[in-house]
Structures are given as C-alpha cells and as structure tokens.
Design a protein around this motif. Structure first.
Motif, PDB file in Angstrom:
ATOM      1  N   TYR A  88     -16.960   5.302  11.987  1.00 37.83           N
ATOM      2  CA  TYR A  88     -15.332   4.659  12.553  1.00 37.83           C
ATOM      3  C   TYR A  88     -15.455   4.244  10.788  1.00 37.83           C
ATOM      4  O   TYR A  88     -15.963   3.852  10.654  1.00 37.83           O
ATOM      5  CB  TYR A  88     -16.000   3.214  13.386  1.00 37.83           C
ATOM      6  CG  TYR A  88     -17.015   2.538  12.626  1.00 37.83           C
ATOM      7  CD1 TYR A  88     -16.839   1.296  11.497  1.00 37.83           C
ATOM      8  CD2 TYR A  88     -18.425   2.655  12.544  1.00 37.83           C
ATOM      9  CE1 TYR A  88     -17.895   0.589  11.096  1.00 37.83           C
ATOM     10  CE2 TYR A  88     -19.384   2.466  13.247  1.00 37.83           C
ATOM     11  CZ  TYR A  88     -19.670   1.170  12.155  1.00 37.83           C
ATOM     12  OH  TYR A  88     -20.767   0.192  11.530  1.00 37.83           O
ATOM     13  N   HIS A  89     -13.391   3.237  10.826  1.00 37.86           N
ATOM     14  CA  HIS A  89     -13.934   3.113   9.410  1.00 37.86           C
ATOM     15  C   HIS A  89     -12.414   2.115   9.820  1.00 37.86           C
ATOM     16  O   HIS A  89     -11.989   2.259  11.170  1.00 37.86           O
ATOM     17  CB  HIS A  89     -13.166   3.830   7.995  1.00 37.86           C
ATOM     18  CG  HIS A  89     -12.060   5.114   9.169  1.00 37.86           C
ATOM     19  ND1 HIS A  89     -13.212   6.264   9.551  1.00 37.86           N
ATOM     20  CD2 HIS A  89     -11.297   4.935   9.511  1.00 37.86           C
ATOM     21  CE1 HIS A  89     -11.708   6.790   9.974  1.00 37.86           C
ATOM     22  NE2 HIS A  89     -10.826   6.628   9.186  1.00 37.86           N
TER      23      HIS A  89
ATOM     24  N   ALA B 149       0.986  -0.753  -0.415  1.00 35.29           N
ATOM     25  CA  ALA B 149      -0.188   0.106  -0.373  1.00 35.29           C
ATOM     26  C   ALA B 149       0.854   0.791   0.050  1.00 35.29           C
ATOM     27  O   ALA B 149       1.874   1.612   1.011  1.00 35.29           O
ATOM     28  CB  ALA B 149      -0.891   0.185   1.244  1.00 35.29           C
ATOM     29  N   VAL B 150       0.582   1.974  -1.044  1.00 36.47           N
ATOM     30  CA  VAL B 150       1.977   3.419  -1.335  1.00 36.47           C
ATOM     31  C   VAL B 150       0.924   4.069  -1.120  1.00 36.47           C
ATOM     32  O   VAL B 150       1.211   5.520  -0.643  1.00 36.47           O
ATOM     33  CB  VAL B 150       2.428   3.338  -2.909  1.00 36.47           C
ATOM     34  CG1 VAL B 150       3.091   2.114  -2.595  1.00 36.47           C
ATOM     35  CG2 VAL B 150       0.886   3.456  -3.497  1.00 36.47           C
ATOM     36  N   ALA B 151      -0.891   4.305  -0.810  1.00 39.07           N
ATOM     37  CA  ALA B 151      -1.077   5.648  -0.412  1.00 39.07           C
ATOM     38  C   ALA B 151      -2.614   5.085   0.032  1.00 39.07           C
ATOM     39  O   ALA B 151      -3.411   4.197  -0.223  1.00 39.07           O
ATOM     40  CB  ALA B 151      -1.456   6.281  -2.463  1.00 39.07           C
ATOM     41  N   VAL B 152      -2.558   5.117   0.995  1.00 37.55           N
ATOM     42  CA  VAL B 152      -4.137   5.181   1.867  1.00 37.55           C
ATOM     43  C   VAL B 152      -4.468   6.840   2.542  1.00 37.55           C
ATOM     44  O   VAL B 152      -4.086   7.358   2.520  1.00 37.55           O
ATOM     45  CB  VAL B 152      -3.743   4.740   3.372  1.00 37.55           C
ATOM     46  CG1 VAL B 152      -5.234   4.578   4.067  1.00 37.55           C
ATOM     47  CG2 VAL B 152      -3.344   3.141   2.612  1.00 37.55           C
ATOM     48  N   VAL B 153      -6.470   6.531   1.951  1.00 33.18           N
ATOM     49  CA  VAL B 153      -6.950   8.292   2.326  1.00 33.18           C
ATOM     50  C   VAL B 153      -8.569   7.813   3.463  1.00 33.18           C
ATOM     51  O   VAL B 153      -9.207   6.523   2.678  1.00 33.18           O
ATOM     52  CB  VAL B 153      -6.936   9.056   1.156  1.00 33.18           C
ATOM     53  CG1 VAL B 153      -8.557   9.517   1.550  1.00 33.18           C
ATOM     54  CG2 VAL B 153      -6.753   8.955   0.166  1.00 33.18           C
ATOM     55  N   GLU B 154      -8.258   8.087   4.216  1.00 33.43           N
ATOM     56  CA  GLU B 154      -9.815   7.454   4.746  1.00 33.43           C
ATOM     57  C   GLU B 154     -11.042   8.359   5.060  1.00 33.43           C
ATOM     58  O   GLU B 154     -10.564   9.731   5.188  1.00 33.43           O
ATOM     59  CB  GLU B 154      -9.309   7.539   6.687  1.00 33.43           C
ATOM     60  CG  GLU B 154      -7.747   6.341   6.798  1.00 33.43           C
ATOM     61  CD  GLU B 154      -7.506   6.219   8.168  1.00 33.43           C
ATOM     62  OE1 GLU B 154      -8.530   6.975   8.957  1.00 33.43           O
ATOM     63  OE2 GLU B 154      -6.744   5.054   8.767  1.00 33.43           O
ATOM     64  N   PRO B 155     -11.685   8.303   4.723  1.00 34.71           N
ATOM     65  CA  PRO B 155     -12.699   9.094   5.062  1.00 34.71           C
ATOM     66  C   PRO B 155     -12.980   9.875   6.013  1.00 34.71           C
ATOM     67  O   PRO B 155     -12.441   9.924   7.460  1.00 34.71           O
ATOM     68  CB  PRO B 155     -13.892   7.952   4.591  1.00 34.71           C
ATOM     69  CG  PRO B 155     -13.661   6.838   6.010  1.00 34.71           C
ATOM     70  CD  PRO B 155     -12.827   6.886   5.375  1.00 34.71           C
ATOM     71  N   THR B 156     -13.618  11.034   5.845  1.00 30.74           N
ATOM     72  CA  THR B 156     -13.782  12.257   7.643  1.00 30.74           C
ATOM     73  C   THR B 156     -15.285  12.035   7.793  1.00 30.74           C
ATOM     74  O   THR B 156     -15.459  12.509   9.148  1.00 30.74           O
ATOM     75  CB  THR B 156     -13.700  13.824   6.758  1.00 30.74           C
ATOM     76  OG1 THR B 156     -14.772  13.997   4.647  1.00 30.74           O
ATOM     77  CG2 THR B 156     -11.908  13.821   5.757  1.00 30.74           C
TER      78      THR B 156
END
Length: 213
Positions: free
Chosen positions: A122-123, A111-118
C-alpha cells in the motif's frame, strides 16, 4: 556576442529577464540604463515584445511581463516532468513511497509529476495536478524555506498530517535553477519519516536539478 548570435534577440531576452525580476515594472529610461542602449532601441524592443503579448505597458508607461509568458510557461511543465521522471522512479522504488515533483503555481504548490512504487502493498495515492497552499505540506514548505533563505542543513523539510491524516512527508527544494521554484519529495503512511529518507530526497532533488540545467 559571437557571429552566430542575434544581438536584437539577446537584448529582447534581457528585457524579459529584467522585467521578470521586478514586481513594479521598469520605465524605458530604466531599461535603457540597465541594457546600456539608447531609448529608441528600447522602444523598438518593447513594441515587438508587446505584439507577442510578452510585455505590457501600464498607464504610467512602466513595462511589465505580459500574459503571453504564461502561455509559454504552460509548455514548461511537460518538459520538466519528463526530465524529473527517472529520479522520481528511483526515489519511489528505493524508499517504497510515492515520489513527486512540485512546482510553484501562483500561491499554490502544484504536483506536476508523481511516481508510485511498484513493490509495496500500500502507498499514499497522490495525483499529478493536486495543488495545495505553499505553507502546508513538506513540498510547499521546502520551497518557501529556499525562497526565504531559511534552508539549513540537512536541507529537507518534514511534515506530518498537514495534507492527509496519518501521512508524513519529506521534501527538498530544487536549487540553482533560474526561473523554476520547486521541490522533490515523498509522502508515506507513517507516524514519522525514517532517518534515511530525508538525505535520499535531497539527493533526488539534486538529480532533478542537474537534469534541468
């Protein structure tokens, strides 16, 4: 070849591409035939590339890609990550799940890029640098399906519980990009991936591929 381009550089890059496409290396004669130039030119090209560790020759005289290419490759990840972030942000916010860009690193998926929802309560926590075998998890399986020519409609891969108990994943491979094997996907805490997620992941993978061309 235009007046603004370098014939020698062009030939050197073609040598690297030819060597990258073979697992067994190529002889000077084979390179000479494929490039359409005489052996003396090939010797000079190989000698220059060897000085920069971009090419190595084994005891049998076959030329192979050198370890210097790996040093160049390490600089690719930040560029790929930057290009992918807009599509990943949009995907994470739209789906409400953690979105990621995964590239092949040896026998692993990285995994080179990760974006979590704002906006979610929970996630799944998923970090850049996380790696796992290519044959486990949606991200790796999508890459393998594309590599093996087994990718069929609808073009995405679904998994459940392969990397984390209770988590489901959806991923679609990056296609049409020379030299890059990867996928775009999401991971969520759910027993099953909702129907709309798969097609949305395919769209995001297409956006990332377009940004990298």
């Amino acid at each position: 070849m235009t007046a603004e381009t370098s014939q020698t550089l062009d030939r050197g890059l073609r040598v690297l591409k030819l060597l990258a496409d073979t697992d067994h290396g190529l002889t000077v004669t084979e390179l000479s035939n494929r490039l359409g130039v005489n052996r003396t030119v090939v010797y000079r090209l190989l000698a220059t590339l060897e000085q920069h560790a971009l090419v190595r020759r084994d005891l049998g005289g076959r030329a192979r890609v050198g370890l210097g290419v790996l040093r160049l490759g390490r600089q690719v990840h930040p560029l790929v990550r930057e290009a992918a972030l807009p599509a990943l942000r949009s995907l994470a916010e739209d789906i409400g799940a953690t979105a990621h860009l995964t590239l092949v690193d040896g026998a692993d998926a990285l995994a080179v890029a990760v974006v979590e929802p704002t906006w979610t309560d929970y996630h799944v926590a998923y970090r850049a640098g996380f790696r796992h075998p290519l044959d486990r998890g949606a991200a790796g399986r999508a890459i393998l399906a594309a590599r093996q020519g087994n990718l069929i409609e609808p073009g995405f891969t679904l998994t459940h519980g392969e990397l984390e108990a209770g988590a489901s994943g959806a991923a679609a491979p990056l296609v049409g990009i020379t030299g890059i094997e990867g996928s775009v996907g999401v991971v969520m805490l759910a027993d099953a991936v909702p129907e709309r997620v798969g097609p949305r992941v395919v769209d995001a993978a297409r956006e990332v591929a377009d940004a990298l061309r």
